[in-house]
Motif scaffolding. Structure first.
Motif: not given
Length: 63
Positions: A60-61, A48-50, A54-55, A17-24
């Motif tokens: 969660g929802p 982007r997630f730190g 955060e992910v 981390y941090p990681v991008s949505k695309e990397d996830l």
């Protein structure tokens, strides 16, 4: 996998981390994520997630 850990948490473990949505999304695909997980990741509004927390908070929802 622990009793508290969800499948997507296992699939995304080990990311730097941090990681991008695309990397996830890429990591989940490489780990064999199911359709529900992939849809949840693609629907995230954050780019982007730190941290893993955060992910988890963003997903969660969607669980």
């Amino acid at each position: 996998m622990t009793s508290q850990q969800l499948p997507w948490e296992e699939q995304l473990s080990g990311l730097d981390y941090p990681v991008s949505k695309e990397d996830l999304i890429r990591r989940a695909q490489e780990s064999g994520a199911d359709t529900k997980t992939m849809q949840a990741l693609r629907s995230l509004s954050v780019d982007r997630f730190g941290s893993a927390a955060e992910v988890t908070g963003a997903l969660g929802p969607l669980r």
